[in-house]
Scaffold this motif. Structure first.
Motif, PDB file in Angstrom:
ATOM      1  N   CYS A   1      -2.847 -59.798  30.592  1.00 17.99           N
ATOM      2  CA  CYS A   1      -2.134 -58.850  29.736  1.00 17.99           C
ATOM      3  C   CYS A   1      -2.496 -59.063  28.265  1.00 17.99           C
TER       4      CYS A   1
ATOM      5  N   ILE B   1       5.221 -58.371  18.741  1.00 17.28           N
ATOM      6  CA  ILE B   1       5.574 -56.994  19.092  1.00 17.28           C
ATOM      7  C   ILE B   1       5.973 -56.185  17.856  1.00 17.28           C
TER       8      ILE B   1
ATOM      9  N   SER C   1       1.072 -43.952  21.530  1.00 18.38           N
ATOM     10  CA  SER C   1       1.276 -44.426  22.897  1.00 18.38           C
ATOM     11  C   SER C   1       0.395 -45.627  23.195  1.00 18.38           C
TER      12      SER C   1
ATOM     13  N   TYR D   1       2.202 -48.467  21.963  1.00 16.97           N
ATOM     14  CA  TYR D   1       3.306 -48.820  22.863  1.00 16.97           C
ATOM     15  C   TYR D   1       2.783 -49.605  24.061  1.00 16.97           C
ATOM     16  N   LEU D   2       1.594 -49.213  24.545  1.00 15.00           N
ATOM     17  CA  LEU D   2       0.971 -49.965  25.636  1.00 15.00           C
ATOM     18  C   LEU D   2       0.744 -51.405  25.227  1.00 15.00           C
TER      19      LEU D   2
ATOM     20  N   LEU E   1       3.962 -53.251  25.162  1.00 15.51           N
ATOM     21  CA  LEU E   1       4.416 -53.519  26.525  1.00 15.51           C
ATOM     22  C   LEU E   1       3.656 -54.686  27.135  1.00 15.51           C
ATOM     23  N   MET E   2       2.352 -54.684  26.938  1.00 13.74           N
ATOM     24  CA  MET E   2       1.527 -55.754  27.497  1.00 13.74           C
ATOM     25  C   MET E   2       1.897 -57.093  26.890  1.00 13.74           C
TER      26      MET E   2
ATOM     27  N   LEU F   1       4.806 -57.921  25.811  1.00 15.38           N
ATOM     28  CA  LEU F   1       6.075 -58.300  26.439  1.00 15.38           C
ATOM     29  C   LEU F   1       5.840 -58.865  27.837  1.00 15.38           C
ATOM     30  N   LEU F   2       4.942 -58.212  28.589  1.00 12.64           N
ATOM     31  CA  LEU F   2       4.632 -58.699  29.932  1.00 12.64           C
ATOM     32  C   LEU F   2       4.050 -60.106  29.894  1.00 12.64           C
TER      33      LEU F   2
END
Lengths: 538, 206
Positions: A320, A387, A476, A479-480, A483-484, A486-487
């Motif tokens: 990620c 983030i 977007s 945002y990806l 998200l990554m 965070l993962l």
């Protein structure tokens, strides 16, 4: 604790040689990126459906027809990038295993020299012979990817052999600058000779890489044992269970051999060898035995390496993270050009700040995690801070060159810094931790697994980013990335929780910046019957 | 220059079937007379040295390939011939014409913008002062390493500027390959030797 007296000129030489070796690998990759524009000119005629004038003479302007026009070459260049990344990812898994089984110096030298030959054939031979063929280019580039993958696992493993866990974070943090330095060297070499022709850019970087391979063959010592010095973490008389590295802490309390999980490779917590094949005996044995043994410990199997504590989690996490790291770095010039209209050269210059932030971050995180003797406790907070950094970077705050560079350095500090830490110091820790410490060769395999999975993530990112950007826009895409990130943090969360619990359990703990975490001496550690998961440190 | 070209021009200059003798005044062109042609002073007759040709009333019907590469041709008289058609290709390599006359049914090669004046007389068309196609059409070459060069009326080419060469003129000067190779080899040997002595000499053999 390692002090300056334990560093010899050999350490300096190993640091420099591995640093430069990986830098030269990166330089050859950067060469291809930087000559893409020129190479698509050389592959296509001047006249195509869109041009108005038919320029003569043909032999100067229209004799090459590999592609109909410059623009038609772009997708193919993307294909070359993609096949390189895929073969590089596959190669990482293989090279890690090979590095642990064969002489690492030989693997590295072979990888450097043969990769240099591939790049030479691709860029110099084919141009001088005026041989242009789309399929042959792809084949050569696949081979190049496989051979280049020998670089990272071997250099990290060699550094791990020479620098013990007390200093690994800091040293490897500084050392991780090799990739960025390699990019800079590559860009510099290319811009110096591109006027002569793109084939000379390839000649230059491939020759330098080949020379590096030869120099490594004659001058690199891959492990201190080769010249009779001891491995860095053997200089301790404490029970090995006490000083196993805490990358995770629950699973390394020594019960591994009891569940039948490849017992031939691991030893149980009582220090008795299950299988006579393991070349080194009871780790409680004093260090003189392990130093005198000339036999290299048996290399670990792929599945056993994967099952090592923390490896699978960190591999997924790195997938990620490398997606974010690589895509951000790769698509940055395009993004800046789209959003602010800046030229590619400007964007290229600014992206250096991302690297700079990453190096500073990696070094500081490495230093701090060395002091805490825990890595995940540093990784999670920094990832979570990354983030909002990404969010702020995407906002209007970065519309000027200065602010953009500054905010980019901040993003690089958090994201790139953690990425550096995971791919180097943490991989080295994972490969030299409790069950395998001193008994199995796992360093290169583990590094290969972590980086290989990371490269798969990066490859997926290469496909995702243009798709998302086309359909949903740059917001977007960011945002990806968030998200990554965070993962990534979520993957490492289990390890983080254990480490925090472990640190809190240190009731009598003193922390000083000089000595790091140290506990008031207790006798609990000496009792092998205690079924505890506490770890105590020197 | 091929044998064919040479014999072509000799045939042209020594044409006997023409109705009247040549009216060219070669001295104005610093040239000497050679039949119906003017040749540059002290040069032998060839397409590149001929400066004027008078072919008035010589019963020509087709002029293709007759005047190729006559880069210094200044005067060319072709009227009173039964030429059906001309093409810009017929004048490839002819860029310096000051005065061209053609039968009245034809127009100046390349169109009137490529000539300073196009004068229609009763018995001929007179084209005065051939212009540079590169300049008139403002021809731009694909990249900055090349420049426009006239080939003939309406025909230009882009050649590499001085110092540049290769496909699309992308390459500049010449890389010192030999020096580079020697330099790299020597450095590699020196560094390898130094490192072997300081690092690996003490390696224990297994």
């Amino acid at each position: 604790m390692a002090n300056c007296a334990t560093y010899t000129h050999h350490h300096v030489a190993v640091f420099l040689l591995t640093f430069l070796s990986y830098a030269f690998f990166h330089a050859t990759r950067k060469t291809f990126s930087n000559v893409k524009s020129t190479i698509s000119d050389e592959w296509s005629p001047s006249f195509h459906n869109d041009t108005v004038n038919y320029t003569k003479p043909d032999h100067i302007w229209n004799s090459r027809h590999l592609f109909n026009s410059r623009k038609d070459a772009e997708p193919y260049l993307g294909v070359l990038d993609a096949v390189f990344m895929i073969s590089y990812a596959v190669g990482l898994y293989i090279s890690g295993m090979i590095g642990d089984r064969l002489n690492m110096r030989l693997v590295l030298s072979f990888g450097m020299c043969s990769s240099a030959v591939m790049v030479f054939v691709f860029g110099v031979v084919f141009e001088w012979a005026h041989f242009y063929n789309k399929y042959v280019y792809v084949i050569i580039w696949i081979l190049n990817g496989l051979l280049q993958s020998t670089g990272w696992p071997t250099v990290v493993a060699i550094m791990g052999n020479w620098f013990g866990r007390h200093s690994r974070g800091l040293v490897l943090g500084i050392w991780s600058a090799c990739a960025s330095v390699g990019n800079i060297i590559g860009a510099f070499l290319v811009s110096g000779v591109l006027d002569y022709g793109y084939d000379y850019a390839f000649l230059l970087t491939s020759s330098v890489l080949f020379a590096g391979g030869v120099i490594n063959f004659f001058g690199l010592v891959s492990t201190p044992k080769e010249i009779g010095l001891s491995l860095p973490d053997e200089d301790s008389t404490v029970h090995p269970k006490e000083y196993s590295v805490v990358v995770n802490e629950g699973e390394s309390n020594g019960n591994l051999s009891d569940d039948g999980d490849d017992p031939s490779r691991l030893i149980n917590n009582r220090g008795v060898v299950d299988n006579e094949d393991a070349p080194l005996l009871n780790p409680v044995v004093t260090r003189s035995d392990s130093v005198l043994s000339d036999d290299r410990p048996a290399a670990i199997g792929f599945c056993s390496a994967l099952c090592l504590p923390g490896v699978a989690l960190y591999a997924l996490a790195y997938a990620c993270l490398k997606l974010v790291n690589y895509s951000f770095f790769f698509w940055l010039p395009y993004y800046l050009h789209n959003k602010y209209g800046w030229k590619e050269t400007v964007a290229d210059d600014i992206s250096i700040w991302y690297d700079v932030g990453g190096i500073i971050g990696g070094t500081i995180f490495g230093f701090v995690s060395d002091r805490f003797q825990h890595r995940s406790v540093i990784v999670i907070p920094m990832l979570l801070l990354g983030i909002p950094a990404l969010f702020i970077y995407n906002s209007d705050l970065s519309s000027t060159l200065t602010m953009n560079g500054l905010l980019m350095a901040v993003v690089g500090f958090f994201i790139g810094g953690v990425a550096n830490l995971v791919s180097a110091a943490i991989s080295a820790d994972l490969g030299k931790q409790g069950p395998v410490q001193g008994n199995s060769e796992a360093l290169a395999t583990v590094t290969g697994i972590v980086d290989g999975t990371g490269s798969v993530g990066a490859a997926i990112g290469q496909i995702l980013v243009p798709l998302i950007q086309d359909g949903l826009g740059w917001k977007s895409v960011f945002y990806l990335f968030m998200l990554m990130t965070l993962l990534t943090a979520l993957c490492i969360l289990p390890l983080f929780i254990r480490e925090v619990r472990d640190l809190c359990r240190q009731k009598r703990v003193r922390f000083s910046w000089y000595k790091g975490v140290s506990s008031v001496p207790t006798h609990r550690a000496r009792d092998p019957g205690v079924q505890d998961s506490d770890q105590y440190f020197d | 220059m091929t044998v064919g070209a040479k014999s072509t021009i000799s045939t042209l200059c020594e044409m006997k079937s023409c109705e009247s003798p040549s009216i060219l005044d070669c001295s104005h062109l610093n040239s000497s007379v050679s039949g119906r042609c003017c040749v540059k002073e002290k040069e032998t007759l060839s397409p590149s040295t001929v400066t004027g040709i008078d072919l008035i009333g010589c019963h020509l019907t087709n002029i293709s390939r007759l005047f190729h590469s006559m880069g210094h041709l200044v005067f060319l008289y072709l009227h009173k011939n039964n030429i059906s058609d001309i093409d810009v290709d017929d004048f490839t390599g002819v860029n310096e014409l000051k005065n061209l006359t053609l039968p009245p049914n034809l127009s100046c090669p390349g169109g009137h913008i490529l000539w300073d004046k196009e004068i229609n007389h009763s018995d001929m068309v007179e084209c005065v002062e051939e212009q540079s196609t590169c300049k008139v059409f403002n021809v731009t070459c694909p990249n900055s390493n090349s420049y426009c060069s006239d080939v003939g009326p309406r025909v230009t080419e882009c050649l590499c500027s001085p110092g540049y060469h290769g496909y699309k003129c992308l390459r500049k000067d010449h890389f010192p390959t030999a020096t580079f190779v020697v330099g790299i080899c020597v450095s590699t040997v020196v560094v390898s030797a130094f490192l072997w002595i300081t690092q690996r000499r003490k390696v224990k053999k297994h």
